[in-house]
Design an enzyme around this catalytic site. Structure first.
Site, PDB file in Angstrom:
ATOM      1  N   THR A  49      -0.609  -6.425  -2.167  1.00 37.77           N
ATOM      2  CA  THR A  49      -0.855  -5.582  -0.999  1.00 37.77           C
ATOM      3  C   THR A  49      -1.085  -4.128  -1.334  1.00 37.77           C
ATOM      4  O   THR A  49      -0.710  -3.645  -2.408  1.00 37.77           O
ATOM      5  CB  THR A  49       0.360  -5.671  -0.036  1.00 37.77           C
ATOM      6  OG1 THR A  49       0.011  -5.065   1.213  1.00 37.77           O
ATOM      7  CG2 THR A  49       1.579  -4.979  -0.588  1.00 37.77           C
ATOM      8  N   SER A 107       9.019  -7.617   1.476  1.00 41.70           N
ATOM      9  CA  SER A 107       9.287  -8.908   2.128  1.00 41.70           C
ATOM     10  C   SER A 107       8.361  -9.997   1.602  1.00 41.70           C
ATOM     11  O   SER A 107       8.394 -11.133   2.101  1.00 41.70           O
ATOM     12  CB  SER A 107       9.062  -8.797   3.638  1.00 41.70           C
ATOM     13  OG  SER A 107       9.886  -7.810   4.184  1.00 41.70           O
ATOM     14  N   THR A 137      -1.847  -7.386   3.961  1.00 44.11           N
ATOM     15  CA  THR A 137      -1.450  -7.819   2.630  1.00 44.11           C
ATOM     16  C   THR A 137      -2.275  -9.054   2.389  1.00 44.11           C
ATOM     17  O   THR A 137      -2.975  -9.506   3.279  1.00 44.11           O
ATOM     18  CB  THR A 137       0.058  -8.151   2.656  1.00 44.11           C
ATOM     19  OG1 THR A 137       0.746  -6.948   2.879  1.00 44.11           O
ATOM     20  CG2 THR A 137       0.566  -8.808   1.394  1.00 44.11           C
TER      21      THR A 137
END
Ligand code: DON
Length: 571
Positions: A399, A453, A381
Site C-alpha cells: 500500500t 492492519s 491498498t
C-alpha cells in the site's frame, strides 16, 4: 463551394470520432476474469495487466515469489493508487514442502520524526499533516522487500522480473474507467502537492487514455541495473531527498540507505481442521485474526447460519474485543514488547469472552484492552495471491495507504510516496483516518514502523494448502479476511460466493457496526438493534483477492467485484 467542403470534412471527422468513441465504449479494454478455475497455477491481482505479468513469469519457469515480485513492480506502474515502489507491505509464504516465512517491508518513520510532530503548540493534531504532503511519508520499504524475498526464494534473475514493469512504464498502457475516475478525483490534490509537471496531471482522464511514465521507467532501470541500491542510494535517493527538501519533508538519504526489510516468524494457529498462517506485528492483522478465530471456535457458527442475528452478534462481539487489544498493545515489535503470547493464549481469550452475552451487545465503553503483567510487553491498498505449479503460495498486501499516498510524486523519479505516518497513533486516543486509535505501543519514534492492519494470510486444511487471501480496506482488512474464511469454512459457500457476500465490520471504537448497503435485511437489523447494536451503512468494505485449492487439486482464483479491475487467471 469551399464552405460546403469544409462542412463535409468536419462532418466526416465528427462521424469517425463518434464511431471510434462508441466502439471504445462498447469493447472492454481488457479481458477481466473475476472467478476462474485452473489446473496448476493461479494469479489474482487488482489489474489485468499485472495479472498477465505474474502469469507470464510463472510460464517462464518462475516460482510464486518470482511472479509476486514481477507483479509488485508491474502494479507500481499500472495500479499507481496503491501498487508502489514508494510504499511498503507484507509477504506471507508457504513453500510446497510446508515451510513458512513472512517478510515485513513496512515503511519506517524517518530519523527526524518525533512523537509530537503532527501536533500544534497546544498539543492538538494539525488537520491533514499526517495524511497529505511531504511530512506524511514514511521511508519506503517495497524495493528492499522485493530484493530480500528474491535473495532467499527467487529463481529467475531479478532483471527479468523488473523488465515487464519497465516496458509498461515506458510504452504506456490504457487506463481503465476505475483508474480514470480516481485520477480525476485527485487532480486538485496532485496540483496542491506537486510543482513540477507530472504524467498524472490532466484535465479529464477517460477510459482508454494512454498513461506513459518515462521517469518511472528510468528509476526502474536503475533498480534493475544496481539492485536495491538503485533506489536507496545514488540518483533515486538524491531525488527523494530533493523532493523532501522542496516540500518540508524529512526523509533523508541516510534514512533511505539504512532501510532494511525484516524476516519475521509467521503467526500460526489451528481453527478446527484448519491452520491459519498470517502476519505478525508490525501488522496487527495476524494477531487479531487468530484472536477472533480462537474466540469463535467454541460456538456453532454454521448452525447459527450466515447473517443470522446470532452469527452477526457473536462475530461483532469478538471483533470488538480484538480491536480493543489492537489499540492498546500492538505496534512495532522492534520498539515495543508486544505481548503476542498473552494476546493469543487460550486462557486469556476464554476470559475475554466471559462477559459475552448471547442476547445483548457489550458496549465498547465496557470493553477495555486486556491487562498484562508482561513488562508491557478515501484509502487504497492492494493485495496479490499467487500459487505456482509446484504448490508454493505467496500472499502479499501492499500500500501507499491513501489513494496515491500523500499525493507527492517524486519529481525526476516518477512515483508517488506513501502517507503511512498516519498509521501511527499521532496522539493517544485520537483516531487516524480509519478511526483507529492507539497508545504508547504505536507512538511515533525515529526509525520505528507504524502499525498496520494488512493481513496477507495462507490457510491449510488437514495439513495441505487450502487458501491464500488478503485485501485492501484499512481497518476493515482483518474482519474481511475473517469473514471470507468463515463464509467458506462455516457457511459452506464456494469461494466466489464467499468473496461476493456482503460484509460488516466492528472495530471497538466507534461503537457501531459498519455494514455494506443492503447487507442486512430489515428483520436482521431489528433483531440486532434490540440487542443494542447500531449501524452505519457504507458502499463497500474491502476488495478480497483469494485462491482456494479445491478437492480435486485444481485452483479456484477469485477477484472482488467491488474492484472492477480485479483479475484472476491461471493455467
Ligand atoms: O497498513 C494499514 O493498515 C493501512 N495503511 C492500509 C490502508 C488501506 O488498506 C487502504 N485501502 N483501502
Amino acid at each position: 463551394m469551399p464552405k460546403i467542403n469544409s462542412a463535409v470534412i468536419f462532418l466526416f471527422f465528427f462521424i469517425v470520432i463518434l464511431f471510434y468513441d462508441c466502439r471504445r465504449a462498447q469493447e472492454p479494454l481488457y479481458n477481466v476474469t473475476q472467478s476462474v478455475v485452473a489446473d496448476s497455477a493461479m494469479v489474482v491481482s487488482p489489474h489485468p495487466l499485472s495479472t498477465e505479468v505474474g502469469l507470464g513469469i510463472l510460464r517462464q519457469g518462475g516460482n510464486a515469489v518470482d511472479a509476486t515480485i514481477a507483479l509488485q513492480f508491474a502494479m507500481a506502474v499500472v495500479y499507481p493508487r496503491a501498487g508502489n515502489i514508494g510504499g511498503g507491505g507484507f509477504m506471507v509464504l508457504r513453500n510446497q514442502d510446508g515451510s513458512l516465512a513472512s517478510l515485513d517491508y513496512r515503511e519506517k518513520a524517518p530519523a527526524l520524526a518525533n512523537r509530537d510532530m503532527y501536533l500544534d503548540s497546544l498539543g492538538k493534531p494539525i488537520d491533514g499533516l499526517s495524511t497529505q504532503g511531504h511530512l506524511a511519508a514514511g521511508v519506503p520499504g517495497t524495493v528492499a522487500g522485493m530484493f530480500a524475498a528474491h535473495e532467499k526464494y527467487g529463481r529467475l534473475p531479478m532483471a527479468q522480473l523488473i523488465e515487464p514493469a519497465i516496458q509498461l512504464a515506458r510504452e504506456g498502457f490504457r487506463i481503465t474507467q476505475e483508474e480514470a475516475d480516481r485520477l480525476n478525483r485527485f487532480q486538485e490534490a496532485f496540483q496542491q502537492y506537486n510543482e513540477a509537471p507530472n504524467p498524472f496531471l490532466k484535465n479529464n482522464w477517460r477510459e482508454g487514455d494512454l498513461l506513459v511514465q518515462d521517469l518511472l521507467a528510468q528509476t526502474l532501470e536503475r533498480i534493475k541495473a544496481q539492485g536495491a541500491a538503485g533506489f536507496y542510494t545514488g540518483r533515486t535517493a538524491e531525488l527523494i531527498e530533493a523532493e523532501m527538501e522542496s516540500g518540508g519533508g524529512i526523509i533523508s538519504q541516510t534514512d533511505l540507505q539504512n532501510y532494511q526489510a525484516s524476516w519475521r516468524e509467521p503467526l500460526t494457529d489451528a481453527y478446527k481442521e484448519y491452520r491459519i498462517i498470517s502476519m505478525p506485528p508490525t501488522s496487527s492483522g495476524g494477531v487479531a485474526l487468530l484472536q477472533m478465530l480462537e474466540m469463535l471456535e467454541a460456538y456453532p457458527l454454521s448452525e447459527y447460519g450466515f447473517h443470522s442475528a446470532s452469527s452477526v452478534h457473536l462475530i461483532t462481539e469478538v471483533e470488538r474485543r480484538a480491536y480493543a487489544d489492537r489499540a492498546e498493545h500492538m505496534g512495532d515489535m522492534d520498539f515495543y514488547p508486544v505481548p503476542i503470547d498473552s494476546l493469543l493464549s487460550s486462557n486469556y481469550l476464554a476470559m475475554r469472552m466471559a462477559d459475552f452475552n448471547a442476547d445483548s451487545a457489550t458496549t465498547s465503553e465496557h470493553i477495555l484492552a486486556g491487562n498484562f503483567s508482561v513488562g508491557l510487553e478515501s484509502f487504497e491498498t492492494t493485495h496479490t495471491s499467487v500459487v505456482d505449479e509446484e504448490g508454493n503460495a505467496v500472499a502479499v498486501t501492499t500500500t501507499l495507504n491513501s489513494n496515491y499516498g500523500c499525493k507527492v510524486w517524486v519529481d525526476g523519479a516518477g512515483f508517488f510516496l506513501n502517507n503511512e505516518m498516519d498509521d501511527f497513533s499521532v496522539k493517544p486516543g485520537v483516531p487516524n483516518q480509519f478511526g483507529l486509535i492507539g497508545a504508547e505501543a504505536n507512538a511515533i519514534a525515529p526509525n520505528k514502523r507504524m502499525l498496520s492492519s494488512m493481513t496477507p494470510t495462507i490457510i491449510e486444511k488437514e495439513g495441505e494448502l487450502f487458501m491464500v487471501l488478503g485485501t485492501p480496506g484499512g481497518s476493515t482488512i482483518i474482519t474481511s479476511v475473517l469473514q471470507v474464511f468463515l463464509n467458506v469454512a462455516e457457511y459452506g459457500m464456494d469461494l466466489e460466493q464467499a468473496v461476493q457476500a456482503k460484509r460488516f465490520h466492528h472495530q471497538w471504537l466507534p461503537d457501531i457496526i459498519m455494514v455494506e448497503k443492503g447487507g442486512f435485511s430489515s428483520a436482521l437489523m431489528d433483531s440486532l438493534q434490540v440487542m443494542g447494536h447500531s449501524f452505519r451503512e457504507v458502499d463497500y468494505i474491502a476488495k478480497v483477492k483469494a485462491i482456494q485449492v479445491l478437492e480435486d487439486g485444481t485452483l479456484h482464483g477469485v477477484g472482488d467485484p467491488r474492484n472492477l479491475d480485479d483479475d484472476a487467471k491461471g493455467y
